[in-house]
Design a protein around this motif. Sequence first.
Motif, PDB file in Angstrom:
ATOM      1  N   ALA A  42       1.057  -1.143   0.110  1.00 51.20           N
ATOM      2  CA  ALA A  42       0.011  -0.246  -0.395  1.00 51.20           C
ATOM      3  C   ALA A  42       0.780   1.086  -0.025  1.00 51.20           C
ATOM      4  N   PHE A  43       0.088   2.530  -0.230  1.00 52.26           N
ATOM      5  CA  PHE A  43       1.026   3.309  -1.165  1.00 52.26           C
ATOM      6  C   PHE A  43       0.028   4.561  -0.613  1.00 52.26           C
ATOM      7  N   ALA A  69       7.332  -3.966  -0.511  1.00 54.61           N
ATOM      8  CA  ALA A  69       6.185  -4.984   0.829  1.00 54.61           C
ATOM      9  C   ALA A  69       5.904  -4.046   1.673  1.00 54.61           C
ATOM     10  N   SER A  70       4.328  -3.758   2.510  1.00 56.31           N
ATOM     11  CA  SER A  70       4.353  -3.230   3.689  1.00 56.31           C
ATOM     12  C   SER A  70       3.612  -3.911   4.363  1.00 56.31           C
ATOM     13  N   ALA A  71       4.342  -5.791   3.940  1.00 52.61           N
ATOM     14  CA  ALA A  71       3.434  -6.798   4.667  1.00 52.61           C
ATOM     15  C   ALA A  71       3.684  -8.319   3.806  1.00 52.61           C
ATOM     16  N   GLY A  72       3.671  -8.744   4.614  1.00 51.46           N
ATOM     17  CA  GLY A  72       4.212 -10.284   3.811  1.00 51.46           C
ATOM     18  C   GLY A  72       5.056 -11.397   3.898  1.00 51.46           C
ATOM     19  N   LEU A  89      13.137 -13.446   1.423  1.00 48.47           N
ATOM     20  CA  LEU A  89      13.557 -12.499   0.113  1.00 48.47           C
ATOM     21  C   LEU A  89      13.197 -10.345   0.960  1.00 48.47           C
ATOM     22  N   ILE A  90      11.615 -10.824   1.577  1.00 43.47           N
ATOM     23  CA  ILE A  90      11.570  -9.037   2.186  1.00 43.47           C
ATOM     24  C   ILE A  90      12.541  -9.027   2.942  1.00 43.47           C
ATOM     25  N   GLY A  91      12.819  -7.894   2.529  1.00 37.39           N
ATOM     26  CA  GLY A  91      13.820  -7.000   3.258  1.00 37.39           C
ATOM     27  C   GLY A  91      15.190  -7.225   3.560  1.00 37.39           C
ATOM     28  N   ARG A  92      15.907  -7.807   2.851  1.00 33.30           N
ATOM     29  CA  ARG A  92      17.036  -7.987   2.635  1.00 33.30           C
ATOM     30  C   ARG A  92      17.400  -6.926   1.981  1.00 33.30           C
TER      31      ARG A  92
END
Length: 330
Positions: free
Chosen positions: A14-15, A69-72, A81-84
């Motif tokens: 979401a943005f 990504a906002s979440a997930g 992979l998220i947050g790398r």
Amino acid sequence: MDQPLLQVSDLRCAFPSSKRRDLFAPRQWIHAVNGVSFDIRPGEAFGLVGESGCGKSTTAKLILNMARASAGSVLYRGHELIGRSDAEWVPLRQRLQYVFQDPLGALDPRMTVLDQVIEPLVIHRLHGRERRRELAQELLRSVGLLTGQMTKYPHELSGGQRQRVVLARALVLEPELLICDEPISALDVSIQAQIVNLLQQLRRERGLTLLFISHDLSVVRHLCDRVAVMYLGRIVEVGRANELFRAPRHPYTRALVSAIPTLQPGTPQQRVRLKGEPPSPANLPTGCPFHPRCSMATDRCRQQQPELEGDSRNRAVACFHVEPPIMEVA
């Protein structure tokens, strides 16, 4: 059963909108991807379909860290992979590659075809100079380009030839997963068929796993093993391609499948027409996001959001009124 190569769970993005009703109004949030979950198995061709603006391309960019990504969660071979960081993504880029919709925009107009296919090998410091050149030439030949075309610049090639160059550049690093984002939408129909056949050939020869994003259901039906249907940032149905196209179960999927042109003249076609336009992702309806356009909607649909629930046949549908298939499409 193979473990999934890629697992996407409750992915969200979401943005804030750049538009406001007035100066002092609170900023609206656009929910481009709103809880998407699916998995892709090794060697599988997985299709992601839906109308323009439903969140297909954003989902692909979230997977590859081209958008935040906002979440997930996105797991590749069990690793998040998220947050790398960008540095952590460098070795992953060899295994996960992206094919853009616009091949001319994806290529550097100042570099020859051959140099652009060599470039990823230079960036990742793979092989020596001569070996890089050999690999690039071999790959360009394998996607159907002639030796004389390798020294040309992108503007000197046709659209189909440019897309072959983009494919070669993505494949030169020998990735496991290739994400194709509307790779044939800008091409003539005859060239589209060539690129789709090429993808099938490359998949067989190289053992590629494919995430194929498109709004062209006839192509997805021909190319993919399983298909997920997106609507307004959510997946509403997922299943094996032959079953989903033969007997769609979600009312939105039925409408999409009914619009596929038949190849047999004179065959009666039961067209399912939707009312209205998709709601804005900045102002999502309560309950099921499809209920404003659904002829089956009830008060429950307007108040509650259905979850994507599967059955023993590897089908999953997000609908309160799922019944045995009432529509068969040849």
